[in-house]
Write a protein that holds these residues in place. Structure first.
Motif, PDB file in Angstrom:
ATOM      1  N   GLY A 140      -4.883   0.163  -2.359  1.00 19.95           N
ATOM      2  CA  GLY A 140      -4.544  -1.041  -3.115  1.00 19.95           C
ATOM      3  C   GLY A 140      -5.032  -1.070  -4.547  1.00 19.95           C
ATOM      4  O   GLY A 140      -4.824  -2.053  -5.251  1.00 19.95           O
ATOM      5  N   SER A 141      -5.696   0.011  -5.017  1.00 20.62           N
ATOM      6  CA  SER A 141      -5.963   0.068  -6.448  1.00 20.62           C
ATOM      7  C   SER A 141      -4.650   0.429  -7.143  1.00 20.62           C
ATOM      8  O   SER A 141      -3.745   0.958  -6.499  1.00 20.62           O
ATOM      9  N   VAL A 142      -4.529   0.131  -8.418  1.00 18.70           N
ATOM     10  CA  VAL A 142      -3.302   0.471  -9.138  1.00 18.70           C
ATOM     11  C   VAL A 142      -3.654   1.150 -10.456  1.00 18.70           C
ATOM     12  O   VAL A 142      -4.725   0.918 -11.004  1.00 18.70           O
ATOM     13  N   ASN A 143      -2.775   2.016 -10.968  1.00 13.35           N
ATOM     14  CA  ASN A 143      -2.951   2.536 -12.327  1.00 13.35           C
ATOM     15  C   ASN A 143      -1.749   2.173 -13.187  1.00 13.35           C
ATOM     16  O   ASN A 143      -1.591   2.642 -14.299  1.00 13.35           O
ATOM     17  N   ALA A 144      -0.864   1.331 -12.622  1.00 11.28           N
ATOM     18  CA  ALA A 144       0.269   0.778 -13.358  1.00 11.28           C
ATOM     19  C   ALA A 144       0.583  -0.550 -12.688  1.00 11.28           C
ATOM     20  O   ALA A 144       0.236  -0.751 -11.530  1.00 11.28           O
ATOM     21  N   MET A 145       1.219  -1.451 -13.410  1.00 14.92           N
ATOM     22  CA  MET A 145       1.492  -2.766 -12.840  1.00 14.92           C
ATOM     23  C   MET A 145       2.704  -2.699 -11.906  1.00 14.92           C
ATOM     24  O   MET A 145       3.822  -2.457 -12.353  1.00 14.92           O
ATOM     25  N   HIS A 146       2.472  -2.920 -10.620  1.00 16.60           N
ATOM     26  CA  HIS A 146       3.561  -2.797  -9.655  1.00 16.60           C
ATOM     27  C   HIS A 146       4.641  -3.854  -9.862  1.00 16.60           C
ATOM     28  O   HIS A 146       5.803  -3.635  -9.538  1.00 16.60           O
ATOM     29  N   ASP A 147       4.262  -5.009 -10.398  1.00 17.23           N
ATOM     30  CA  ASP A 147       5.237  -6.068 -10.675  1.00 17.23           C
ATOM     31  C   ASP A 147       6.307  -5.573 -11.644  1.00 17.23           C
ATOM     32  O   ASP A 147       7.440  -6.037 -11.621  1.00 17.23           O
ATOM     33  N   SER A 148       5.936  -4.632 -12.530  1.00 15.81           N
ATOM     34  CA  SER A 148       6.865  -4.144 -13.548  1.00 15.81           C
ATOM     35  C   SER A 148       7.517  -2.818 -13.172  1.00 15.81           C
ATOM     36  O   SER A 148       8.099  -2.153 -14.023  1.00 15.81           O
ATOM     37  N   LEU A 149       7.426  -2.409 -11.912  1.00 13.29           N
ATOM     38  CA  LEU A 149       8.175  -1.227 -11.479  1.00 13.29           C
ATOM     39  C   LEU A 149       9.650  -1.607 -11.369  1.00 13.29           C
ATOM     40  O   LEU A 149       9.985  -2.764 -11.117  1.00 13.29           O
ATOM     41  N   ASN A 150      10.528  -0.613 -11.519  1.00 14.74           N
ATOM     42  CA  ASN A 150      11.942  -0.858 -11.275  1.00 14.74           C
ATOM     43  C   ASN A 150      12.117  -1.378  -9.851  1.00 14.74           C
ATOM     44  O   ASN A 150      11.316  -1.054  -8.971  1.00 14.74           O
ATOM     45  N   PRO A 151      13.173  -2.201  -9.587  1.00 12.71           N
ATOM     46  CA  PRO A 151      13.247  -2.891  -8.295  1.00 12.71           C
ATOM     47  C   PRO A 151      13.070  -1.982  -7.079  1.00 12.71           C
ATOM     48  O   PRO A 151      12.242  -2.273  -6.197  1.00 12.71           O
ATOM     49  N   LEU A 152      13.803  -0.875  -7.012  1.00 15.22           N
ATOM     50  CA  LEU A 152      13.696  -0.031  -5.817  1.00 15.22           C
ATOM     51  C   LEU A 152      12.389   0.762  -5.802  1.00 15.22           C
ATOM     52  O   LEU A 152      11.837   1.039  -4.740  1.00 15.22           O
ATOM     53  N   ALA A 153      11.863   1.095  -6.992  1.00 14.77           N
ATOM     54  CA  ALA A 153      10.551   1.755  -7.048  1.00 14.77           C
ATOM     55  C   ALA A 153       9.482   0.798  -6.520  1.00 14.77           C
ATOM     56  O   ALA A 153       8.549   1.206  -5.842  1.00 14.77           O
ATOM     57  N   GLY A 154       9.647  -0.505  -6.817  1.00 18.00           N
ATOM     58  CA  GLY A 154       8.684  -1.499  -6.352  1.00 18.00           C
ATOM     59  C   GLY A 154       8.787  -1.754  -4.858  1.00 18.00           C
ATOM     60  O   GLY A 154       7.871  -2.306  -4.246  1.00 18.00           O
ATOM     61  N   MET A 155       9.919  -1.366  -4.254  1.00 15.81           N
ATOM     62  CA  MET A 155      10.073  -1.535  -2.810  1.00 15.81           C
ATOM     63  C   MET A 155       9.277  -0.465  -2.044  1.00 15.81           C
ATOM     64  O   MET A 155       8.832  -0.702  -0.919  1.00 15.81           O
ATOM     65  N   MET A 156       9.101   0.718  -2.647  1.00 15.60           N
ATOM     66  CA  MET A 156       8.434   1.808  -1.931  1.00 15.60           C
ATOM     67  C   MET A 156       6.990   1.471  -1.551  1.00 15.60           C
ATOM     68  O   MET A 156       6.574   1.734  -0.416  1.00 15.60           O
ATOM     69  N   PRO A 157       6.200   0.879  -2.482  1.00 18.38           N
ATOM     70  CA  PRO A 157       4.859   0.453  -2.055  1.00 18.38           C
ATOM     71  C   PRO A 157       4.920  -0.544  -0.895  1.00 18.38           C
ATOM     72  O   PRO A 157       4.075  -0.510  -0.004  1.00 18.38           O
ATOM     73  N   MET A 158       5.923  -1.427  -0.912  1.00 24.32           N
ATOM     74  CA  MET A 158       6.026  -2.387   0.190  1.00 24.32           C
ATOM     75  C   MET A 158       6.287  -1.662   1.505  1.00 24.32           C
ATOM     76  O   MET A 158       5.706  -1.993   2.540  1.00 24.32           O
ATOM     77  N   ILE A 159       7.163  -0.649   1.469  1.00 24.16           N
ATOM     78  CA  ILE A 159       7.443   0.096   2.701  1.00 24.16           C
ATOM     79  C   ILE A 159       6.154   0.760   3.210  1.00 24.16           C
ATOM     80  O   ILE A 159       5.874   0.753   4.408  1.00 24.16           O
ATOM     81  N   GLY A 160       5.385   1.295   2.292  1.00 28.54           N
ATOM     82  CA  GLY A 160       4.111   1.895   2.688  1.00 28.54           C
ATOM     83  C   GLY A 160       3.224   0.906   3.427  1.00 28.54           C
ATOM     84  O   GLY A 160       2.602   1.243   4.438  1.00 28.54           O
ATOM     85  N   MET A 161       3.193  -0.320   2.931  1.00 33.86           N
ATOM     86  CA  MET A 161       2.328  -1.327   3.562  1.00 33.86           C
ATOM     87  C   MET A 161       2.936  -1.830   4.866  1.00 33.86           C
ATOM     88  O   MET A 161       2.210  -2.245   5.766  1.00 33.86           O
ATOM     89  N   TRP A 162       4.263  -1.801   4.961  1.00 30.10           N
ATOM     90  CA  TRP A 162       4.898  -2.242   6.204  1.00 30.10           C
ATOM     91  C   TRP A 162       4.616  -1.246   7.328  1.00 30.10           C
ATOM     92  O   TRP A 162       4.354  -1.642   8.463  1.00 30.10           O
ATOM     93  N   LEU A 163       4.679   0.052   7.005  1.00 25.26           N
ATOM     94  CA  LEU A 163       4.420   1.061   8.036  1.00 25.26           C
ATOM     95  C   LEU A 163       2.912   1.190   8.289  1.00 25.26           C
ATOM     96  O   LEU A 163       2.462   1.233   9.424  1.00 25.26           O
ATOM     97  N   ASN A 164       2.131   1.306   7.205  1.00 22.73           N
ATOM     98  CA  ASN A 164       0.680   1.176   7.281  1.00 22.73           C
ATOM     99  C   ASN A 164      -0.003   2.226   8.153  1.00 22.73           C
ATOM    100  O   ASN A 164      -1.026   1.954   8.760  1.00 22.73           O
ATOM    101  N   GLU A 165       0.575   3.427   8.298  1.00 20.24           N
ATOM    102  CA  GLU A 165      -0.090   4.427   9.126  1.00 20.24           C
ATOM    103  C   GLU A 165      -0.049   5.836   8.524  1.00 20.24           C
ATOM    104  O   GLU A 165      -0.562   6.761   9.115  1.00 20.24           O
ATOM    105  N   ASP A 166       0.667   6.031   7.381  1.00 21.06           N
ATOM    106  CA  ASP A 166       0.708   7.390   6.849  1.00 21.06           C
ATOM    107  C   ASP A 166       0.121   7.403   5.441  1.00 21.06           C
ATOM    108  O   ASP A 166       0.802   7.093   4.503  1.00 21.06           O
TER     109      ASP A 166
END
Lengths: 558, 186
Positions: free
Chosen positions: A344-370
């Motif tokens: 959950g640390s960041v080196n760029a603002m996730h709010d300002s990622l392109n829409p689909l790029a910003g979805m990838m972190p969400m998928i990571g948190m939804w799966l939460n095991e890899d």
């Protein structure tokens, strides 16, 4: 683009290689009595510190009660430090009292290894709060996760679970502390500050006053990354030039984010005595994470949409919210690894990622095991394994087994409860906040991106991740209380249920594996497990994704 | 009760070692090995007044200086942050329109994108070499010096942050402006 590929391979490959010896070391540190080995001398020291209760063998219930009791103490101690910071020493910039709901949220957040931050460190927290409150929890909350995994693995190996109070000290003193010291020194060498002097007031070349906050950053950042904590010393986290000042400090931190989650898989393999099985799990996790990295780097190489109508060059990817010193692919790579691992640390603002790029972190948190959080990522994967072998067993008409343990209705119920509760917290929370002023009045962006801000916040809380679409004005009482409750439930349910499964399994007779047993060491198992993860994840979260990032992409990206 | 006592004993031990001992050890290494960056790379004038930090961007708006990237927090070193706007947001278009006007960019001479995009913390001390060269004409005119002299400052300051991994060279805005003003520092 070539440099981007080389950079990603360099980081991932290097860390994967390092994780092998580190996993071996962790299994020695966490499980010295395995097989015929001699217990290491530390065990008696830790029993001495822990007192008489630390000398007992614990069953799963006692282990869980000790774990929960320990966490209550962590919460109370840090709640007190946060509430009293204005009266305590090591406060050179005179930080003042905090809002009660923020104190609750912050104490929960760091106790649960989430590090969701509804404050800005350099604005709100004294040096004592940062070190004795927050950094202390970054050590011991991470240790709780590693302890839980060690107990789970021992149970699966058909042994006694061990003792929580000894395990948590092994993880703190033998795993996290030496690793943190090494990383902290590397961070000092790559330019990160470490000072107890207060902020500096400068008169700039143009004659303006600029106050520059600083502090004991290097020590804090090392354990923030290693323990999949992620809470920043400064508000913008590792995008801040004093928290992550150079290309090489960024490399050190990226590796630190994933090394222990990776090593936990090997530790699990050593303790259960099945390294080939661990290698299969490691590969599945690496593929799931790697796919998201490739996608994010690709989506983020599209130039900033808002600039296309202006006389601005279109030859570089989206740079809004990014720092230049890390290089082009470092932001997307970090965005994926930090959400794959519950860091959950960041080196760029996730709010300002392109829409689909910003979805990838969400998928990571939804799966939460890899690879998931330290210890708990592998524990989450265990829930998917239980469901996966059950489905596989049903499909081929055999009694489902895992490592010789018969998986029956009770275990599958527990596993499904764990997996579905994750979706429940995220979707119900998002739904409530999307239709009430609690959420709607706190948005920084309109339309589907605003919905994404709410969805991200609950995903981050439920995954114990802690990153955010930080435009969200989340320092309100409803946000503090709601996310605080989600973090608590989402932390302890997925620790208690797997240990309950172990309790249920170990009451049965263990079968010897034969040629008729479904192998857990081949490609079929890997495919089955990957499919289980993807299908459960997609069925749960795809509708929400279409309302947020996918809608934004379709509506606005040309 | 035993659980509580045991937890408290471990609390005391971990506090002493992981907070006290560890922080002190890291601090001591920093003071011994990297005393400058450990204190956040503060730059002071010959008379002892502080100019700023090498690692932190400060505001430059006058034409005779190199300008840093936009900052969503107006270069607040005590409260950093990004814009947190979606790349599809019209707010970003409005902000970038002002930036384009300030630089006088035209379709024939478009603004490098990194000068239009705000950084993550609003304190990015660097711009790319090409973003620096984009500003040479304005600085030379304001200072009434040759463009070559400004180019030389860029040449002396350009560096590659990650060697083979980073093809774009960067420059530190504050250090170049110190060189332009020929400021004596301690």
């Amino acid at each position: 683009m070539t440099q981007a590929i080389i950079f990603v391979l360099f980081i991932l490959g290097g860390t994967a290689l390092l994780s092998w010896p580190f996993g071996r070391y962790m299994s020695w540190a966490m499980d010295p009595a395995r097989g015929q080995g001699t217990p290491n001398g530390f065990t008696s020291i830790f029993q001495g510190i822990g007192g008489s209760i630390a000398r007992q063998e614990q069953d799963w219930k006692r282990y869980v009660v000790s774990l929960l009791g320990f966490n209550v103490v962590l919460f109370v101690v840090v709640f007190a430090i946060l509430a009293l910071q204005q009266y305590l020493p090591l406060n050179p910039d005179g930080k003042e009292a905090l809002d009660p709901s923020l104190i609750f949220n912050t104490a929960v957040s760091f106790t649960t290894n989430t590090n969701l931050q509804h404050y800005s460190g350099e604005v709100a927290m004294s040096y004592l709060t940062q070190l004795a409150g927050l950094m202390w929890l970054q050590f011991v909350s991470a240790a709780v996760g590693i302890a839980a995994l060690a107990a789970l693995a021992r149970g699966l190996a058909g042994r006694k679970l061990g003792n929580f109070f000894v395990d948590v000290q092994r993880a703190t003193f033998l795993v996290l502390l030496p690793a943190a010291f090494v990383v902290a020194v590397l961070l000092l060498l790559t330019g990160v500050p470490m000072t107890f002097s207060g902020s500096v007031v400068a008169t700039t070349l143009e004659g303006v006053q600029q106050t520059i906050a600083r502090g004991p950053v290097a020590a804090f950042v090392a354990i923030k990354q290693l323990g999949t904590n992620g809470g920043g010393f400064f508000g913008p986290n590792s995008a801040h030039p004093l928290e992550n000042p150079t290309f090489w400090s960024n490399v050190v931190q990226t590796v630190s984010i994933i090394i222990i989650p990776m090593a936990c898989v090997w530790m699990f393999g050593h303790i259960i005595g099945r390294l080939k099985h661990a290698a299969v799990l490691f590969t599945v996790m690496l593929i799931l994470m790697g796919a998201r990295i490739v996608a994010t780097v690709g989506f983020e190489s599209v130039p900033t949409q808002a600039f296309t109508s202006l006389p601005i060059t279109q030859d570089v990817g989206n740079l809004e919210g990014k720092e230049l010193r890390f290089g082009a692919s470092a932001g997307p790579l970090w965005a994926v690894v930090t959400t794959s691992t519950s860091n959950g640390s960041v080196n760029a603002m996730h709010d300002s990622l392109n829409p689909l790029a910003g979805m990838m972190p969400m998928i990571g948190m939804w799966l939460n095991e890899d690879f998931g959080g330290v210890g708990v990522g592998m524990v989450n994967m265990f829930l998917y394994i239980i469901v996966g072998v059950f489905i596989a067993g049903m499909m081929i008409g055999r009694t489902p087994e895992y490592l010789g343990w018969r998986v029956e209705a009770k275990e599958v119920k527990f596993a499904m409860m764990g997996l579905l509760s994750h979706g429940l917290f995220i979707l119900v929370g998002t739904a409530i906040f999307a239709v009430t002023p609690w959420g709607a009045d706190t948005l920084n962006n309109i339309g589907p991106h605003g919905f994404s801000e709410i969805l991200y916040e609950f995903s981050s809380s439920a995954a114990n991740n802690g990153s955010g679409f930080e435009g969200l004005g989340d320092a309100t009482a409803p946000w503090n209380i709601a996310t605080g409750l989600v973090m608590l439930l989402a932390r302890f349910i997925p620790i208690i249920l797997p240990l309950a499964i172990i309790g249920s399994l170990s009451a049965k007779r263990r079968a010897t594996e034969s040629s008729g047993t479904l192998s857990v060491e081949d490609g079929t198992f890997a495919g089955m497990l990957t499919a289980t993860v993807v299908i459960v994840g997609a069925l749960t979260f795809f509708p929400a994704a279409t309302l947020g990032p996918i809608a934004e992409h379709v509506m606005f990206m040309k | 009760m035993e659980t509580l006592i045991s937890s408290l004993r471990i609390t005391v031990a971990t506090m002493a070692i992981c907070v006290g001992g560890y922080s002190a050890a890291v601090w001591a290494v920093g003071q011994a090995v990297t005393p400058d960056t450990a204190e956040a790379s503060i730059i002071t004038r010959a008379d002892g007044t502080v100019i700023g930090s090498r690692q932190v961007a400060q505001a430059f708006t006058q034409p005779q200086y190199f300008w840093p990237r936009p900052s969503a927090v107006d270069y607040n070193g005590a409260g950093a942050g990004g814009s947190n706007k979606s790349p599809t947001s019209t707010d970003l278009t409005e902000r970038a329109t002002e930036t384009v006007a300030a630089y006088g960019a035209t379709p024939e001479n478009p603004l490098p994108a990194e000068l239009a995009a705000a950084s993550g913390a609003g304190l990015d001390p660097h711009i790319t070499e090409r973003a620096a060269r984009y500003q040479v004409a304005r600085i030379a005119q304001a200072r009434n010096i040759l463009a070559d002299q400004v180019e030389q400052v860029i040449d002396r300051n350009a560096f590659s942050p990650g060697g083979m991994f980073t093809p774009d060279r960067l420059v530190n805005v504050l250090e170049m402006n110190l060189a332009l003003d020929n400021v004596q520092i301690q």
